[in-house]
Scaffold this active site. Structure first.
Site, PDB file in Angstrom:
ATOM      1  N   ASP A   9      62.029 109.792  18.970  1.00  0.00           N
ATOM      2  CA  ASP A   9      60.824 109.934  19.818  1.00  0.00           C
ATOM      3  C   ASP A   9      59.694 110.802  19.235  1.00  0.00           C
ATOM      4  OD1 ASP A   9      62.485 108.478  21.446  1.00  0.00           O
ATOM      5  OD2 ASP A   9      62.579 109.919  23.081  1.00  0.00           O
ATOM      6  N   LYS A 106      63.555 102.491  24.213  1.00  0.00           N
ATOM      7  CA  LYS A 106      64.509 102.869  25.275  1.00  0.00           C
ATOM      8  C   LYS A 106      63.752 103.360  26.497  1.00  0.00           C
ATOM      9  CE  LYS A 106      65.095 107.455  23.320  1.00  0.00           C
ATOM     10  NZ  LYS A 106      64.477 108.193  24.428  1.00  0.00           N
ATOM     11  N   CYS A 151      66.284 114.179  24.679  1.00  0.00           N
ATOM     12  CA  CYS A 151      66.729 112.962  23.992  1.00  0.00           C
ATOM     13  C   CYS A 151      67.536 113.249  22.724  1.00  0.00           C
ATOM     14  CB  CYS A 151      65.534 112.061  23.714  1.00  0.00           C
ATOM     15  SG  CYS A 151      64.850 111.395  25.260  1.00  0.00           S
TER      16      CYS A 151
HETATM   17  C1  VGL Z   1      62.163 112.794  26.463  1.00  0.00           C
HETATM   18  C2  VGL Z   1      61.723 113.616  28.547  1.00  0.00           C
HETATM   19  C3  VGL Z   1      61.390 112.363  28.996  1.00  0.00           C
HETATM   20  C4  VGL Z   1      62.591 113.071  25.047  1.00  0.00           C
HETATM   21  C5  VGL Z   1      61.842 111.522  26.895  1.00  0.00           C
HETATM   22  O1  VGL Z   1      62.243 112.288  24.145  1.00  0.00           O
HETATM   23  O2  VGL Z   1      63.289 114.092  24.821  1.00  0.00           O
HETATM   24  N1  VGL Z   1      62.114 113.840  27.291  1.00  0.00           N
HETATM   25  N2  VGL Z   1      61.455 111.320  28.153  1.00  0.00           N
END
Ligand code: VGL
Ligand code: ZN
Length: 207
Positions: A9, A106, A151
């Protein structure tokens, strides 16, 4: 070749200026790029939500960072972030995405979030990544990216659960730290589950 790099991410919305900015999120990018250049097999994950996603506080008329107590354990409700097709959902423009063999999106289902790259947040619905790695004979994953306390942690713990050897590249992750110390506690939880904590220098110099 039995190792793969998992980059979690590294998107605009998780970097300073983004909707759910992780402090210093963009500072890992030069390190992540050096790792991407080194690894013959790498995977990028991309948080990719529909509008009105269940993880968005706005979908419930609640304040960002409040807790949704209807889930067990309670889950954090986030500002709208990584909405599919928006600029914020793009990989950070400095990330050398072209090195990666696979881009895995995702969190695409409106009613079910997915922190982990392996299983959605129900803990049982696979994303397919476990099979993708297994079919390539991968036994060891090295995990970096954002955010340490969500994540990255979920991905690393699921990788352990699947029997993979897991290394966390500690200078190539950053935490949201909604409560101070969350990032440190997440690293400790990953270590307790059997993950090795390593530095990029050890990896890049082949130690
Ligand atoms: C994430 C919060 C919401 C992450 C993704 O990538 O850690 N955190 N969505
Ligand atoms: Zn998300």
């Amino acid at each position: 070749m039995h190792s793969a790099l998992l980059v979690v991410d590294v998107q605009h919305d998780f970097c300073p200026g983004g909707a759910l900015a992780v402090p210093g999120g963009d500072t890992i990018i030069p390190v992540v790029n050096a790792l991407l250049r080194k690894f013959p097999l790498s995977v990028l994950t991309q948080d990719w939500h529909p509008p009105m996603h269940c993880s968005f506080a706005s979908s419930r008329g609640m304040a960002a960072f409040s807790l949704d107590t209807s889930t067990n354990p309670p889950s954090v409700l986030w500002p709208d972030h990584c909405v599919a097709g928006t600029q914020g959902a793009e990989f950070h423009h400095s990330l050398e995405t072209w090195h990666a063999a696979l881009i895995l999106r995702k969190g695409m289902r409106k009613e079910l979030d997915s922190y982990s790259a392996f299983f959605e947040n129900d803990g049982v619905t696979p994303t397919g990544l476990g099979g993708w790695l297994a079919e390539r004979g991968i036994r060891h994953v090295l995990v970096c990216g954002l955010a340490t306390d969500y994540c990255v942690r979920a991905t690393a713990l699921d990788a352990c659960r699947l029997g993979l050897a897991v290394s966390i590249i500690t200078d190539a992750v950053r935490a949201v730290d909604a409560s101070p110390g969350d990032g440190v506690r997440a690293l400790e939880a990953m270590r307790a589950a059997g993950c090795r904590l390593v530095t990029s220098v050890e990896i890049l110099e082949g130690a």
